[in-house]
Design a protein around this motif. Sequence first.
Motif, short mmCIF file in Angstrom:
data_model
loop_
_atom_site.label_atom_id
_atom_site.label_comp_id
_atom_site.label_asym_id
_atom_site.label_seq_id
_atom_site.Cartn_x
_atom_site.Cartn_y
_atom_site.Cartn_z
N VAL A 23 78.07 15.94 55.72
CA VAL A 23 78.64 16.98 54.86
C VAL A 23 78.80 16.44 53.44
CG1 VAL A 23 80.67 18.41 54.42
CG2 VAL A 23 79.75 18.23 56.73
N GLN A 24 79.29 15.22 53.32
CA GLN A 24 79.46 14.63 51.99
C GLN A 24 78.13 14.52 51.26
OE1 GLN A 24 82.11 11.13 51.78
NE2 GLN A 24 82.76 11.66 53.84
N GLN A 25 77.08 14.17 51.98
CA GLN A 25 75.76 14.07 51.35
C GLN A 25 75.20 15.45 51.02
OE1 GLN A 25 73.54 11.78 54.19
NE2 GLN A 25 74.29 9.83 53.40
N ALA A 26 75.39 16.40 51.91
CA ALA A 26 74.85 17.75 51.71
C ALA A 26 75.41 18.41 50.46
CB ALA A 26 75.10 18.61 52.94
N VAL A 27 76.69 18.26 50.22
CA VAL A 27 77.30 18.94 49.08
C VAL A 27 76.91 18.29 47.75
CG1 VAL A 27 79.19 19.90 50.43
CG2 VAL A 27 79.51 17.74 49.23
N GLN A 28 76.34 17.12 47.78
CA GLN A 28 75.85 16.51 46.54
C GLN A 28 74.70 17.34 45.96
OE1 GLN A 28 74.96 12.39 47.25
NE2 GLN A 28 77.08 11.89 47.71
N ASP A 34 75.65 25.55 39.37
CA ASP A 34 75.24 26.64 40.26
C ASP A 34 76.23 27.79 40.11
OD1 ASP A 34 73.05 25.31 41.23
OD2 ASP A 34 73.94 24.82 43.18
N THR A 35 75.72 28.97 39.83
CA THR A 35 76.63 30.10 39.61
C THR A 35 77.02 30.80 40.90
OG1 THR A 35 74.75 31.56 39.21
CG2 THR A 35 75.79 30.52 37.27
N ARG A 36 76.22 30.63 41.95
CA ARG A 36 76.55 31.26 43.24
C ARG A 36 76.60 30.18 44.33
NH1 ARG A 36 76.72 36.47 43.92
NH2 ARG A 36 76.14 36.33 46.09
N ARG A 122 81.90 30.12 44.37
CA ARG A 122 81.58 30.61 43.02
C ARG A 122 80.82 31.92 43.14
NH1 ARG A 122 78.54 25.25 41.95
NH2 ARG A 122 80.21 23.83 42.41
N SER A 123 81.39 32.97 42.63
CA SER A 123 80.73 34.29 42.57
C SER A 123 80.16 34.71 43.92
CB SER A 123 79.60 34.27 41.52
OG SER A 123 80.12 33.96 40.26
N CYS A 124 80.93 34.56 44.97
CA CYS A 124 80.46 34.99 46.28
C CYS A 124 81.32 36.16 46.75
CB CYS A 124 80.50 33.84 47.28
SG CYS A 124 82.15 33.25 47.67
N SER A 125 80.94 36.74 47.87
CA SER A 125 81.63 37.94 48.34
C SER A 125 83.01 37.65 48.91
CB SER A 125 80.78 38.65 49.39
OG SER A 125 80.57 37.79 50.49
#
Length: 127
Positions: A23-28, A34-36, A122-125
């Motif tokens: 998870v730590q690597q994925a969120v990098q 990123d706006t969304r 960020r800017s999600c539903s």
Amino acid sequence: MIAANWEIIAKVEPRLADLDRLVQQAVQGVADDDTRWCANSFFHSSIKPFIRHFVGWGRGYPTQEARPPGDSWKPITFDHYLNGEEDKLRRPATNEFEEMLRTPDAYDLVYERLYAHLPGCRSCSCM
């Protein structure tokens, strides 16, 4: 019973420590500009399906085996849940570490730790 804490959980269920690093690597890969981005969508579709097998109430149930192609379709019924059949499939906890991993406290601890790695939505539903 042993109190749930991350150090013990990571030692007795190393797949959760691996998931933590993943998870730590994925969120990098989520850029600051990123706006969304939806942390909830990512978490519930990509992380939570793994957690439920490793910790909490879902731990201890055998995984379902794949059926060969062409097997007849079987309708989904909830009878086995309602009459307690599902609980009979669960393997009993054999030690205090296994008991600890099956607690809601252990589940909540892992859930909160992994979710905390994610950047905010960020800017999600869901906002």
